[in-house]
Design a protein around this motif. Sequence first.
Motif, PDB file in Angstrom:
ATOM      1  N   GLN A 159     -18.684  24.461   5.618  1.00  0.00           N
ATOM      2  CA  GLN A 159     -18.155  23.193   4.694  1.00  0.00           C
ATOM      3  C   GLN A 159     -18.208  23.867   3.226  1.00  0.00           C
ATOM      4  N   LEU A 160     -17.409  23.139   2.401  1.00  0.00           N
ATOM      5  CA  LEU A 160     -17.592  23.598   1.012  1.00  0.00           C
ATOM      6  C   LEU A 160     -18.323  22.638   0.220  1.00  0.00           C
ATOM      7  N   ALA A 161     -19.538  23.216  -0.541  1.00  0.00           N
ATOM      8  CA  ALA A 161     -20.065  22.509  -1.374  1.00  0.00           C
ATOM      9  C   ALA A 161     -19.786  22.105  -2.658  1.00  0.00           C
ATOM     10  N   SER A 162     -18.778  23.030  -3.339  1.00  0.00           N
ATOM     11  CA  SER A 162     -18.488  22.878  -4.673  1.00  0.00           C
ATOM     12  C   SER A 162     -16.861  23.484  -4.566  1.00  0.00           C
ATOM     13  N   VAL A 163     -16.098  22.756  -5.494  1.00  0.00           N
ATOM     14  CA  VAL A 163     -14.758  23.063  -5.568  1.00  0.00           C
ATOM     15  C   VAL A 163     -14.487  23.061  -6.900  1.00  0.00           C
ATOM     16  N   ALA A 164     -13.657  23.921  -7.735  1.00  0.00           N
ATOM     17  CA  ALA A 164     -13.334  23.877  -9.052  1.00  0.00           C
ATOM     18  C   ALA A 164     -12.106  24.436  -9.203  1.00  0.00           C
TER      19      ALA A 164
ATOM     20  N   ALA B 236      -3.598  19.395  -8.454  1.00  0.00           N
ATOM     21  CA  ALA B 236      -4.379  20.201  -7.492  1.00  0.00           C
ATOM     22  C   ALA B 236      -5.374  19.097  -7.194  1.00  0.00           C
ATOM     23  N   PHE B 237      -5.956  19.291  -5.757  1.00  0.00           N
ATOM     24  CA  PHE B 237      -7.195  18.427  -5.354  1.00  0.00           C
ATOM     25  C   PHE B 237      -7.898  18.954  -4.154  1.00  0.00           C
ATOM     26  N   TYR B 238      -8.896  18.479  -4.040  1.00  0.00           N
ATOM     27  CA  TYR B 238      -9.371  18.719  -2.501  1.00  0.00           C
ATOM     28  C   TYR B 238     -10.465  17.515  -2.275  1.00  0.00           C
ATOM     29  N   VAL B 239     -10.358  17.036  -0.992  1.00  0.00           N
ATOM     30  CA  VAL B 239     -11.105  15.903  -0.692  1.00  0.00           C
ATOM     31  C   VAL B 239     -11.832  15.832   0.679  1.00  0.00           C
ATOM     32  N   ARG B 240     -12.770  15.716   0.925  1.00  0.00           N
ATOM     33  CA  ARG B 240     -13.364  15.656   2.214  1.00  0.00           C
ATOM     34  C   ARG B 240     -13.934  14.056   2.594  1.00  0.00           C
ATOM     35  N   PHE B 241     -13.372  13.449   3.573  1.00  0.00           N
ATOM     36  CA  PHE B 241     -13.894  12.021   3.910  1.00  0.00           C
ATOM     37  C   PHE B 241     -14.945  11.945   4.712  1.00  0.00           C
TER      38      PHE B 241
ATOM     39  N   ARG C 232     -14.899   3.556   6.240  1.00  0.00           N
ATOM     40  CA  ARG C 232     -15.619   4.772   6.104  1.00  0.00           C
ATOM     41  C   ARG C 232     -14.607   6.062   6.228  1.00  0.00           C
ATOM     42  N   ALA C 233     -13.469   5.758   7.072  1.00  0.00           N
ATOM     43  CA  ALA C 233     -12.472   6.875   7.045  1.00  0.00           C
ATOM     44  C   ALA C 233     -11.657   6.904   5.690  1.00  0.00           C
ATOM     45  N   ALA C 234     -11.744   5.892   4.804  1.00  0.00           N
ATOM     46  CA  ALA C 234     -11.209   6.016   3.603  1.00  0.00           C
ATOM     47  C   ALA C 234     -12.012   6.473   2.440  1.00  0.00           C
ATOM     48  N   CYS C 235     -13.205   6.496   2.691  1.00  0.00           N
ATOM     49  CA  CYS C 235     -14.247   6.845   1.733  1.00  0.00           C
ATOM     50  C   CYS C 235     -14.527   8.390   1.519  1.00  0.00           C
ATOM     51  N   PRO C 236     -14.301   8.919   0.477  1.00  0.00           N
ATOM     52  CA  PRO C 236     -14.719  10.426   0.275  1.00  0.00           C
ATOM     53  C   PRO C 236     -15.996  10.624   0.098  1.00  0.00           C
ATOM     54  N   GLU C 237     -16.491  11.857   0.704  1.00  0.00           N
ATOM     55  CA  GLU C 237     -17.762  12.355   0.563  1.00  0.00           C
ATOM     56  C   GLU C 237     -17.764  13.327  -0.579  1.00  0.00           C
ATOM     57  N   ASN C 238     -16.933  14.140  -0.818  1.00  0.00           N
ATOM     58  CA  ASN C 238     -16.576  15.003  -1.795  1.00  0.00           C
ATOM     59  C   ASN C 238     -15.184  14.897  -2.208  1.00  0.00           C
ATOM     60  N   ALA C 239     -14.776  14.997  -3.444  1.00  0.00           N
ATOM     61  CA  ALA C 239     -13.470  15.137  -4.037  1.00  0.00           C
ATOM     62  C   ALA C 239     -13.640  15.726  -5.372  1.00  0.00           C
ATOM     63  N   VAL C 240     -12.585  16.533  -5.576  1.00  0.00           N
ATOM     64  CA  VAL C 240     -12.217  17.418  -7.077  1.00  0.00           C
ATOM     65  C   VAL C 240     -10.887  17.172  -7.076  1.00  0.00           C
ATOM     66  N   ILE C 241     -10.367  16.846  -8.458  1.00  0.00           N
ATOM     67  CA  ILE C 241      -9.124  16.539  -9.167  1.00  0.00           C
ATOM     68  C   ILE C 241      -8.989  17.732 -10.055  1.00  0.00           C
ATOM     69  N   GLY C 242      -7.947  18.524  -9.916  1.00  0.00           N
ATOM     70  CA  GLY C 242      -7.711  19.307 -10.878  1.00  0.00           C
ATOM     71  C   GLY C 242      -6.431  19.305 -12.002  1.00  0.00           C
ATOM     72  N   VAL C 243      -5.954  20.214 -12.314  1.00  0.00           N
ATOM     73  CA  VAL C 243      -4.598  20.001 -13.075  1.00  0.00           C
ATOM     74  C   VAL C 243      -3.423  20.171 -11.991  1.00  0.00           C
ATOM     75  N   ASP C 244      -2.098  19.995 -12.545  1.00  0.00           N
ATOM     76  CA  ASP C 244      -0.909  20.071 -11.678  1.00  0.00           C
ATOM     77  C   ASP C 244      -0.970  19.701 -10.350  1.00  0.00           C
TER      78      ASP C 244
END
Length: 214
Positions: A121-126, A93-98, A79-91
């Motif tokens: 809480q963040l609903a969307s990240v770009a 960059a990333f955002y992840v909420r487990f 459970r701790a290792a599973c993201p519920e929100n993740a975004v991968i960018g360039v360079d």
Amino acid sequence: LDRPRLSLQETHGGRCFSSFAAAALGERFDALLDPAEARVVAVGRGFLIANKDLSVHHSHLPRALEAMLTERLEAGDARAACPENAVIGVDDAFYVRFRDGHTEWHGPISFSCAVAENPHQLASVAFGESGGWVIVCDDGTIKFDNVPSELAKVLLASQKMGSKQISEVSMGANTQWFVRFNDNSWTGHLVSPELNDVVNFFQASAGDVQGCSL
């Protein structure tokens, strides 16, 4: 590896459409992705798939995110290792909420400050090119920096009283962007005919588009 062109997921119909510029990456992605099981799908230079059974598949992630996932998976707490929100960018960059509520991110200084200071809480990240970024909070507020001018107009307009709120933003190469509103309508710039057709197909079949990554 080339940046994937798009990944789009539909919630209610249990279907998923994906298209990759890099054939080898696309083949592995398609082999690992089970549309009925996937709950988080993030694509960038690599990809991350998190399933409802807490299994996680990934490839070619930013080094910091890769190390973080590996550490959590090796700790044995699925459970701790599973993201519920993740975004991968360039360079890198990333955002992840487990699922345990822990969040991590890496990006431009302005992005890091905005996330750290945000109480919601963040609903969307770009993430976009040249350090551009957008965050959509779960209370409807939006913060952004260094985005294409036409996208900035759409973001600002959504904050006016009586306007449709934005649910999701995605940015791609060459000022390409996609915005989905809370009524599931959408707008974009330099959106490919392929993406246009897929989104319209899902909506015509009463599907609810959950996410799109350019």
